[in-house]
Design a protein around this motif. Structure first.
Motif, PDB file in Angstrom:
ATOM      1  N   ASN A  95       0.713  -1.196   0.065  1.00  0.00           N
ATOM      2  CA  ASN A  95       0.167  -0.111  -0.061  1.00  0.00           C
ATOM      3  C   ASN A  95       1.019   1.356   0.052  1.00  0.00           C
ATOM      4  OD1 ASN A  95      -2.487  -1.345   0.235  1.00  0.00           O
ATOM      5  ND2 ASN A  95      -2.134  -1.788   2.437  1.00  0.00           N
ATOM      6  N   GLU A  96       0.480   2.371  -0.761  1.00  0.00           N
ATOM      7  CA  GLU A  96       1.531   3.419  -0.726  1.00  0.00           C
ATOM      8  C   GLU A  96       1.687   4.120   0.640  1.00  0.00           C
ATOM      9  OE1 GLU A  96       1.640   6.441  -4.317  1.00  0.00           O
ATOM     10  OE2 GLU A  96       0.020   7.138  -2.814  1.00  0.00           O
ATOM     11  N   ALA A  97       0.733   4.048   1.575  1.00  0.00           N
ATOM     12  CA  ALA A  97       1.050   4.491   2.858  1.00  0.00           C
ATOM     13  C   ALA A  97       2.124   3.826   3.727  1.00  0.00           C
ATOM     14  CB  ALA A  97      -0.276   4.466   3.820  1.00  0.00           C
ATOM     15  N   ASP A  98       2.282   2.520   3.266  1.00  0.00           N
ATOM     16  CA  ASP A  98       3.718   1.726   3.888  1.00  0.00           C
ATOM     17  C   ASP A  98       4.799   2.088   3.249  1.00  0.00           C
ATOM     18  OD1 ASP A  98       1.939   0.697   5.834  1.00  0.00           O
ATOM     19  OD2 ASP A  98       1.300  -1.007   4.351  1.00  0.00           O
ATOM     20  N   VAL A  99       4.848   2.832   2.385  1.00  0.00           N
ATOM     21  CA  VAL A  99       6.288   3.227   1.381  1.00  0.00           C
ATOM     22  C   VAL A  99       6.433   4.728   1.563  1.00  0.00           C
ATOM     23  CG1 VAL A  99       7.379   3.178  -0.750  1.00  0.00           C
ATOM     24  CG2 VAL A  99       5.994   1.293  -0.043  1.00  0.00           C
ATOM     25  N   ASP A 100       7.829   4.853   2.324  1.00  0.00           N
ATOM     26  CA  ASP A 100       8.147   6.455   2.382  1.00  0.00           C
ATOM     27  C   ASP A 100       8.039   7.261   1.146  1.00  0.00           C
ATOM     28  OD1 ASP A 100      10.080   8.480   2.750  1.00  0.00           O
ATOM     29  OD2 ASP A 100      10.351   7.501   4.764  1.00  0.00           O
ATOM     30  N   ASP A 101       7.397   8.508   1.473  1.00  0.00           N
ATOM     31  CA  ASP A 101       7.105   9.238   0.499  1.00  0.00           C
ATOM     32  C   ASP A 101       8.465   9.684  -0.459  1.00  0.00           C
ATOM     33  OD1 ASP A 101       4.402   9.285   1.070  1.00  0.00           O
ATOM     34  OD2 ASP A 101       4.663  11.062   2.205  1.00  0.00           O
ATOM     35  N   SER A 102       9.550   9.729   0.192  1.00  0.00           N
ATOM     36  CA  SER A 102      10.796   9.978  -0.381  1.00  0.00           C
ATOM     37  C   SER A 102      11.216   8.939  -1.572  1.00  0.00           C
ATOM     38  CB  SER A 102      11.817  10.037   0.639  1.00  0.00           C
ATOM     39  OG  SER A 102      12.293   8.694   1.039  1.00  0.00           O
ATOM     40  N   ILE A 103      10.625   7.805  -1.308  1.00  0.00           N
ATOM     41  CA  ILE A 103      10.831   7.009  -2.572  1.00  0.00           C
ATOM     42  C   ILE A 103      10.257   7.133  -3.709  1.00  0.00           C
ATOM     43  CG2 ILE A 103      10.814   4.401  -3.151  1.00  0.00           C
ATOM     44  CD1 ILE A 103      11.341   3.586  -0.251  1.00  0.00           C
ATOM     45  N   ALA A 104      10.886   7.733  -4.924  1.00  0.00           N
ATOM     46  CA  ALA A 104      10.187   8.045  -6.135  1.00  0.00           C
ATOM     47  C   ALA A 104      10.055   6.863  -6.960  1.00  0.00           C
ATOM     48  CB  ALA A 104      11.231   9.225  -6.806  1.00  0.00           C
ATOM     49  N   ASP A 105       9.097   7.179  -7.939  1.00  0.00           N
ATOM     50  CA  ASP A 105       8.805   6.043  -8.917  1.00  0.00           C
ATOM     51  C   ASP A 105      10.336   5.981  -9.617  1.00  0.00           C
ATOM     52  OD1 ASP A 105       6.625   4.835 -10.507  1.00  0.00           O
ATOM     53  OD2 ASP A 105       7.966   6.049 -12.040  1.00  0.00           O
ATOM     54  N   GLY A 106      10.425   4.745  -9.815  1.00  0.00           N
ATOM     55  CA  GLY A 106      11.579   4.431 -10.544  1.00  0.00           C
ATOM     56  C   GLY A 106      13.126   4.074  -9.343  1.00  0.00           C
ATOM     57  N   ALA A 107      12.898   4.352  -8.385  1.00  0.00           N
ATOM     58  CA  ALA A 107      14.057   4.473  -7.369  1.00  0.00           C
ATOM     59  C   ALA A 107      14.504   3.032  -7.223  1.00  0.00           C
ATOM     60  CB  ALA A 107      13.629   5.301  -6.290  1.00  0.00           C
ATOM     61  N   SER A 108      15.792   2.780  -6.867  1.00  0.00           N
ATOM     62  CA  SER A 108      16.088   1.585  -6.385  1.00  0.00           C
ATOM     63  C   SER A 108      15.976   1.619  -4.967  1.00  0.00           C
ATOM     64  CB  SER A 108      17.707   1.392  -6.652  1.00  0.00           C
ATOM     65  OG  SER A 108      17.852   1.256  -8.039  1.00  0.00           O
ATOM     66  N   VAL A 109      15.115   0.293  -4.547  1.00  0.00           N
ATOM     67  CA  VAL A 109      14.876   0.338  -3.180  1.00  0.00           C
ATOM     68  C   VAL A 109      15.425  -1.185  -2.667  1.00  0.00           C
ATOM     69  CG1 VAL A 109      12.986   0.022  -1.564  1.00  0.00           C
ATOM     70  CG2 VAL A 109      12.932   1.811  -3.615  1.00  0.00           C
ATOM     71  N   PHE A 110      15.768  -1.366  -1.375  1.00  0.00           N
ATOM     72  CA  PHE A 110      16.228  -2.544  -0.939  1.00  0.00           C
ATOM     73  C   PHE A 110      15.084  -2.895   0.123  1.00  0.00           C
ATOM     74  CE2 PHE A 110      20.277  -0.589  -1.657  1.00  0.00           C
ATOM     75  CZ  PHE A 110      21.222  -1.610  -2.057  1.00  0.00           C
ATOM     76  N   LEU A 111      15.030  -4.364   0.022  1.00  0.00           N
ATOM     77  CA  LEU A 111      13.837  -5.107   0.662  1.00  0.00           C
ATOM     78  C   LEU A 111      14.512  -5.435   2.216  1.00  0.00           C
ATOM     79  CD1 LEU A 111      11.023  -5.968   0.313  1.00  0.00           C
ATOM     80  CD2 LEU A 111      11.580  -8.078  -0.254  1.00  0.00           C
ATOM     81  N   ALA A 112      14.148  -5.353   3.109  1.00  0.00           N
ATOM     82  CA  ALA A 112      14.659  -5.414   4.529  1.00  0.00           C
ATOM     83  C   ALA A 112      13.777  -6.323   5.338  1.00  0.00           C
ATOM     84  CB  ALA A 112      14.876  -4.206   5.170  1.00  0.00           C
ATOM     85  N   ALA A 113      14.451  -7.254   5.747  1.00  0.00           N
ATOM     86  CA  ALA A 113      13.831  -8.236   6.707  1.00  0.00           C
ATOM     87  C   ALA A 113      13.462  -7.882   8.030  1.00  0.00           C
ATOM     88  CB  ALA A 113      14.931  -9.526   6.726  1.00  0.00           C
ATOM     89  N   ALA A 114      14.346  -6.912   8.377  1.00  0.00           N
ATOM     90  CA  ALA A 114      13.865  -6.173   9.713  1.00  0.00           C
ATOM     91  C   ALA A 114      13.664  -4.633   9.594  1.00  0.00           C
ATOM     92  CB  ALA A 114      15.138  -6.259  10.631  1.00  0.00           C
ATOM     93  N   ARG A 115      12.852  -4.313  10.363  1.00  0.00           N
ATOM     94  CA  ARG A 115      12.429  -2.736  10.376  1.00  0.00           C
ATOM     95  C   ARG A 115      13.592  -1.959   9.828  1.00  0.00           C
ATOM     96  NH1 ARG A 115       8.210  -0.081  12.157  1.00  0.00           N
ATOM     97  NH2 ARG A 115       7.661  -1.828  13.683  1.00  0.00           N
TER      98      ARG A 115
END
Length: 209
Positions: A132-152
């Motif tokens: 859900n968009e609310a669970d992703v930081d607003d600073s992460i732009a469309d097309g950005a490289s994002v890491f998936l974390a196993a912990a918070r």
């Protein structure tokens, strides 16, 4: 049995979707979930990206982008649910839960979301983790490289896997972990906790049929 399986504090079976704390980045794709286009089920739904050009950066086959609805089919990374024709009551429950987790309601038919993906499958479906968009930081732009974390995560460029629709489908019960080719060696290894959990789940499902 299922009742005795060890679970994490979140309620998910231990070992399910186990990931290292930092892995190769995914591409963040912002847009809307579109359940009224096509036929969704427990581990698929169509998605309309804000910028379809972002899809061109994915590996694999050319994404199956509809020229009329501008949507692509998503295949959920790391989980599997019963097919629609397998057991109607169970598959419908999985579909309903999936759409609910995506934010679909009677009033909101195209909820905002973010998918993290690296490639497509052989049918051109985007293999992804959904949020859900609310669970992703607003600073992460469309097309950005994002890491998936196993912990918070402590960094804004990372997203917590426990917030994903994929993870929550396992926690809720309709889905079992599945080992797709895009997942990492920690999941694919025959001795990994996720592999053992999948084998146990498969045996349980076959025994129930």
């Amino acid at each position: 049995g299922e009742g005795q399986r060890a679970r994490s504090p979140s309620g998910c079976p231990m070992g399910a979707l186990k990931l290292p704390s930092a892995i190769m980045p995914f591409i963040a794709i912002r847009g809307t979930f579109e359940p009224d286009v096509g036929v969704p089920d427990g581990d698929t739904v169509r998605f309309k990206p804000d910028n379809s050009a972002t899809l061109e950066r994915l590996g694999g086959r050319k994404p199956k982008l509809s020229t009329t609805t501008r949507t692509v089919p998503l295949r959920y990374e790391g989980i599997d649910t019963l097919e629609k024709a397998a057991l109607v009551s169970v598959s419908k429950a999985a579909t309903d839960k999936n759409l609910s987790l995506c934010g679909v309601t009677d009033e909101v038919r195209s909820p905002r979301g973010v998918v993290l993906a690296r490639r497509t499958d052989r049918y051109g479906r985007v293999i992804a983790f959904l949020f859900n968009e609310a669970d992703v930081d607003d600073s992460i732009a469309d097309g950005a490289s994002v890491f998936l974390a196993a912990a918070r995560p402590q960094a804004s460029e990372a997203v917590w896997i426990e917030h994903s629709v994929n993870f929550r489908m396992i926690t809720a019960g309709p889905a079992d972990p599945a080992l797709f080719f895009t997942l990492f060696s920690e999941l694919r290894g025959s001795n990994s906790p996720a592999s053992k959990h999948t084998a146990t789940s498969t045996t349980r499902i076959r025994a129930d049929r």
